[in-house]
Design a protein around this motif. Structure first.
Motif: not given
Lengths: 166, 782, 265
Positions: B762-769
């Motif tokens: 559903v989601d992933i935090a930025m920055p998506a390192s």
């Protein structure tokens, strides 16, 4: 204090400076060559790239006294009089610069890149070889385009000259 | 359009100096007798200053002066201000804590300036700075805005209880709640917009020079708006009255918002120059820039989006906490309010919207506008919601967007904005075609065979540019008007100077503005010069930010050109004994239409100055001034599509294609517009994949150099596929909408939508390192 | 940068003499030392520049024996035709260090003397079973690297060369830190007459180390598939802003597999 003697853009120059003076500051402050810039403290942005004895190096990570005796080319010495170097011309033609701050380092790195890839360049190589030059304005799109165009123009030019010589 | 006129891909006039090393930036300026400054900055995020001892430092070699905040205050230098008043929903004004250019009794973030040291060389100044002895009493720090408003959090300013600066709302809460209650479907998300550091490649710098004989100050500074700097330094900081203060912003190496504000350093350098009797130059190190430049973004939002059974949006409710850092920077208050909540309707017809925004002090660098300023945050909220909603509703992301697009204009949104024109389906179609959206399923299957996860994501953004009109923004709390000025001077030999209040720091004004003049009079572009960035040369102007230079700055030029044209026609009609209405100006000639009677442009110009034979009562000269105050914002919009391929073993994301289809209205120079889009996308991709400013719990900035803050490099990005459509803006004479920020606004959600699509999360935090993506993949396996 | 006195050495012997000045440090490419001095984290009283000493430069290959002068730049290592034949993995490693401008200046001797836990060369030298030659003695790589930024070098000791026997197979795979371009994890594997070695940089809390588990698995079968069941423990691995210890553990396995595949290619 030490004496520093350099050949910069074809001219012999010398001066006395503190040993801790970086080459970039010697160029900027002692020689007034302010085209070479400082954009970071960690040798990563490449705004300070100049050619020392034919290699593109970061003048912020070299002491002026360390360079003494060397031959240096800065952005101010790249053009042949009024005639722009093909890399300079390509940056203009392809809009490879915006604010202009990283540009001198980009151009000096690019001329070195082209010189060290006589076989020619492709986009992936150009992008990989730009690892030591950071630009915040262009997204690199037009820088890459400009370097590829310059590389082509220069290889055509050298082939052309070779033909003439033959 | 001609080869140099409007619409032509003219190579930039300003490039020559930049590609030959001839650019002149603040650090390149040398004034006789100039000395160098280093600021002693707080190593603590929150502490009381118990004692400052400068004796040892003053005795160091080469030291000219060591000055403190107490002396600054004693000389009547004022506190820094925030120039946009916001009232909380209970009617109380925002709680602005004092920000002294040099901290006096308390420091509130790591990097807070405390003492200035001036010496013969920068090395000596730094040596002496280390010898300044400051005794601090450390206090507990808080860096996370959601924690800073909890009871018991460290109190940063006495003025702001619980660190709450204001609690503001926009829209109809009741109607929105009702829509959510009666919805067929509600999508809910918590959305975090990561903190960024703008990182213009030229670090900030200032050179202050007090001329005792003239009792006059000059400040060379890295500014996007030198006139505003002069106004604020004069009216609020008491540095000097405007007539005794000249501010010059020469070549400036990028701004992206971070050079709009007036910072402590330029104020202190000017004051220190008077105090020490020498010109004082300060140039930031990169780490100093990381610590003390205004940061961007840093929002946490809780969002609910309601749909009816036909998948039409019926309501949007947003609750946002915005971190403003340790002090209120110049425009900090308007970024998470009028530049953010007003854009929450996006490209969609949403009948009810309610936004609540709480802004919070923390022990971090001040947060203000960074490329896009509020609009990227709004777009990120909306476009992440749309993506998630499409997945939940089981419809394609494009279909859900199409169903909700606004299709008739003008359109009044529930959050102030009145969209004048747009064609959102066209951008979406263009982007999907350019991205070969239909072929994605096969590409995904091919990637899977190689062990790669492929995803695609889109984002349909709208932004509001050319902040306007002055009366309207004034009613919303702005401390300044948002018009622009221009002066067009035709010289006696027909060459032309345009003096503009806009400032160019990479945008290419010297070329595009000249194209406008060339278009109008048919004179060669080389005979047109653009003058900007110097308060002694250019009358009051408002500078460059918010993609306003085209829509507002050029409109002012167009208005001045109208006046010049009218006067030139009068002169020519008089000289050619023709009717004024029959005069046309083209290709450098002033002609009587339908006849062979004409005058060269230069002759009309010359006639205006010789004044030997002017129409009765006409003043000599050919120089006109205009101020342009826009009637509305402009609304650029577009669709971005990002396709990624992820290595599931390492989490490394590669952007395999990036498509942008923008509607910028009329375009003066497509080459320059494309360059703006490229750069904006790179910054947006940077936010989504690479960049993040992190403080530890004690308020130490962990990402204070390029060793830890990931700047986008060439190999991180692909070449971009971009195109434009051109629905002219009806609101200004040139039909321009503005293009400077679009890339940074539209791209982050496109990237994250693609990554979450690839990963099936559903989601992933930025920055998506890579580490973040890898952890997300691992979590889906467990 | 604090004040410093610069000396350009005329020979290794001269450098050794100059090193006795105050708190003197050797300066080779300066790619780490000068940035550290700029931020005032390093403050030598004197710098002894050995970068121009011809006796410290160049790559020699004689049969299987490779000798690289300490002041040979990363660029020269990465482009040396003899080395590309004898041990292409090392040339490849050198091409991954920093960026082009850094590779023109940075040297192998400088890199290993600094022993940054995220530097690339230490992994190679450990996996190659290289010998570090100084003006005083020869030191096995195993004994040379001692924790973070620590080496076996004694005061006044100057690295003059590194030497090793080229293995039959070798490869290096690096996952770089997106910001600094140093290794988050780098794995160098070799298969030579003394068996299999695998050294890991970028990950260990104590710096570069040999992975016994990888070596054991590969000793039986030098094939990437031999590592399929490998579970690397996160114990003793670094965790930071860019990579948790768990992530590093994963990357060690992934990079090791890829290195073996590359070595066999």
């Amino acid at each position: 204090m030490s004496d520093v003697s350099l050949t910069v853009n074809g001219k012999r120059v010398s001066g006395s400076t503190e040993d801790r003076t970086l080459l970039v500051h010697f160029l900027r402050e002692h020689l007034g060559l302010t085209g070479t810039h400082v954009g970071c403290d960690t040798s990563q942005c490449g705004a300070c790239v100049v050619h020392v004895d034919g290699r593109a190096v970061k003048s912020c990570t070299m002491l002026a006294v360390q360079a003494s005796g060397s031959t240096i080319v800065t952005i101010e010495g790249l053009a042949n009089g009024a005639e722009l170097h093909p890399v300079q011309a390509a940056f203009k033609e392809h809009h490879g610069l915006q604010c202009g701050f990283c540009t001198p380092g980009m151009i000096m790195a690019a001329t070195d890149m082209i010189a060290h890839h006589p076989e020619g360049l492709d986009e992936a190589t150009v992008r990989a070889e730009l690892d030591g030059n950071i630009c915040r304005c262009t997204g690199y799109h037009n820088i890459v385009k400009a370097i590829l165009a310059a590389s082509q123009a220069m290889s055509k030019g050298s082939k052309g000259r070779a033909k003439q010589a033959a | 359009m001609g080869i140099e006129g409007v619409g032509a891909r003219v190579a930039r006039k300003e490039d020559k100096r930049f590609i030959t090393g001839g650019g002149r930036y603040v650090d390149d300026m040398v004034v006789p007798g100039m000395k160098h400054a280093v600021f002693v900055r707080s190593p603590h995020a929150h502490a009381q200053i118990k004692k400052i001892d400068v004796k040892k430092a003053q005795a160091m070699p080469g030291v000219v002066g060591v000055l403190t905040g107490k002396e600054l205050k004693a000389d009547g230098i004022g506190n820094l201000i925030c120039g946009w008043m916001i009232h909380s929903k209970d009617g109380t004004p925002m709680k602005m804590g004092a920000w002294s250019p040099l901290a006096v009794d308390k420091v509130r973030y790591v990097g807070d300036a405390v003492v200035i040291v001036v010496a013969d060389t920068k090395g000596q100044a730094r040596d002496a700075a280390e010898a300044v002895e400051i005794t601090y009493k450390e206090l507990k720090a808080v860096v996370d805005a959601t924690k800073a408003i909890q009871p018991g959090a460290p109190q940063i300013h006495g003025e702001a209880e619980n660190n709450l600066i204001f609690d503001w709302e926009l829209g109809d809460a009741k109607a929105t709640d009702a829509a959510i209650k009666s919805a067929a479907h509600v999508t809910r998300m918590k959305i975090v917009n990561n903190r960024l550091v703008p990182n213009a490649m030229e670090p900030r710098a200032a050179l202050g020079h007090y001329d005792k004989a003239e009792d006059h100050y000059t400040c060379w500074t890295t500014s996007q708006n030198p006139h505003l700097a002069r106004l604020v330094m004069s009216a609020f900081y008491n540095v000097a009255p405007e007539n005794k203060l000249r501010v010059i912003a020469p070549d400036v190496g990028g701004g992206f918002g971070s050079k709009i504000y007036i910072y402590p350093e330029e104020i202190v350098c000017l004051w220190a120059s008077k105090k020490t009797g020498v010109p004082v130059k300060w140039v930031a190190d990169r780490t100093e820039s990381f610590l003390s430049d205004a940061h961007g973004r840093d929002h946490v939002s809780t969002v609910e989006m309601a749909f009816d059974k036909d998948n039409r949006i019926t309501g949007l409710k947003v609750d946002t906490i915005a971190n403003l850092g340790a002090y209120m920077s110049l425009f900090s208050s308007c970024v998470p309010t009028y530049l953010y909540a007003t854009l929450l309707s996006g490209q969609y017809d949403i009948p009810a919207i309610h936004a609540n925004v709480r802004t919070v002090y923390t022990n971090t660098a001040p947060v203000d506008a960074y490329r896009g300023a509020g609009r990227p945050e709004a777009t990120y909220v909306l476009e992440r919601m749309m993506e998630t909603a499409a997945r939940e509703l089981g419809v394609s992301p494009a279909e859900l967007r199409r169903r909700n697009f606004i299709t008739s204009f003008p359109h009044q949104t529930p959050v102030i904005m009145n969209y004048d024109a747009g064609d959102y389906n066209t951008s979406l179609d263009a982007a999907m075609k350019a991205a070969d959206y239909a072929g994605f399923t096969k590409r995904r299957a091919d990637a899977a065979k190689q062990g790669k996860l492929r995803g695609i994501g889109m984002s349909c953004y709208i932004e509001a540019c050319g902040l306007a009109p002055s009366a309207a923004v004034g009613s919303l709390g702005a401390g300044v008007g948002l018009w622009e000025s221009a002066e067009v001077r035709v010289n006696a030999v027909g060459t032309i100077e345009v003096l503009t209040g806009s400032h160019s720091h990479g945008q290419g004004h010297e070329t595009t503005f000249a194209q406008l003049v060339t278009q109008r009079f048919g004179v060669p572009i080389d005979s047109v010069s653009i003058v900007h960035g110097d308060t002694d040369k250019v009358q009051m102007g408002m500078g460059t930010y918010g993609s306003r230079s085209g829509a507002v700055g050029m409109s002012a030029i167009a208005k001045a050109l109208d006046k010049v044209e009218a006067k030139a026609k009068k002169i020519a009609a008089h000289l050619l004994e023709a009717d004024e209405g029959d005069i046309v100006i083209e290709n450098g000639e002033v002609k009587v239409a339908g006849t062979d009677k004409s005058l060269p442009w230069l002759q009309v110009a010359l006639a205006s100055y010789t004044a030997h034979n002017l129409p009765a009562g006409m003043e000599p000269g050919l120089k006109e001034t205009a101020f342009y105050d826009p009637s509305n914002f402009t609304f650029p919009a577009g669709c971005y599509i990002c396709e990624v391929e992820i290595d599931p073993e390492t989490g490394l994301t590669e952007i395999v294609q990036f498509v942008a289809a923008d509607d910028f209205g009329n375009i003066i120079n497509p080459m320059i517009v494309e360059g703006q889009v490229h750069g904006g996308i790179a910054q947006g991709v940077g936010q989504a994949l690479l960049e993040g400013a992190y403080y530890d719990g004690n308020g130490q900035l962990l990402t204070a150099s390029y060793m830890d803050y990931t700047m986008p490099r060439a190999a991180d990005l692909p070449s971009f596929k971009i195109s434009t459509s051109n629905t002219p803006c009806p609101g200004n004479p040139l039909g321009i909408k503005g293009c400077g920020e679009a890339g940074a606004i539209g791209s982050p959600p496109a990237v994250i939508n693609a990554i979450t699509d690839a990963l099936g999360v559903v989601d992933i935090a930025m920055p998506a390192s890579p580490a973040t993506v890898w952890a997300a993949i691992r979590a889906t396996k467990h | 940068m604090y004040s410093v006195n610069y000396h350009r050495a005329s020979s290794v012997a001269d450098a050794a003499k100059q090193l006795k000045n105050g708190d003197a440090k050797l300066l080779s490419g300066g790619m780490t030392l000068i940035p550290a001095m700029k931020t005032r984290l390093a403050a030598p009283s004197d710098l002894v520049d050995v970068s121009r000493l011809k006796e410290l430069q160049g790559v020699k290959v004689s049969g299987k024996t490779v000798t690289i002068g300490a002041a040979t730049t990363h660029y020269d290592v990465s482009t040396d035709e003899k080395l590309k034949k004898a041990c292409p993995a090392l040339a490849h490693l050198a091409s991954l260090i920093g960026d082009p401008a850094v590779r023109y200046k940075g040297t192998i001797g400088g890199s290993i003397a600094n022993n940054d836990p995220a530097a690339d060369y230490p992994a190679a030298l450990l996996a190659l079973g290289a010998t570090i030659v100084t003006n005083k003695r020869e030191i096995a790589a195993e004994k040379f690297f001692k924790g973070l930024f620590e080496t076996a070098l004694k005061e006044g000791e100057i690295i003059t060369a590194v030497t090793f026997t080229a293995p039959a197979k070798a490869a290096y795979q690096k996952f770089r830190n997106p910001a600094s371009r140093y290794a988050i994890v780098g794995v160098f594997v070799t298969k030579g007459k003394d068996g299999v070695r695998a050294a890991v940089t970028g990950a260990g809390e104590d710096g570069v180390f040999r992975s016994k588990e990888i070596e054991a698995a590969l000793a039986k079968n030098f094939d990437a598939s031999a590592l399929d069941a490998l579970k690397v423990s996160a114990k003793g691995l670094m965790g930071d802003l860019h990579a948790s210890a768990d992530y590093r553990a994963n990357l060690i396995a992934v990079m090791a597999k890829r290195a073996v595949a590359a070595a066999n290619a």
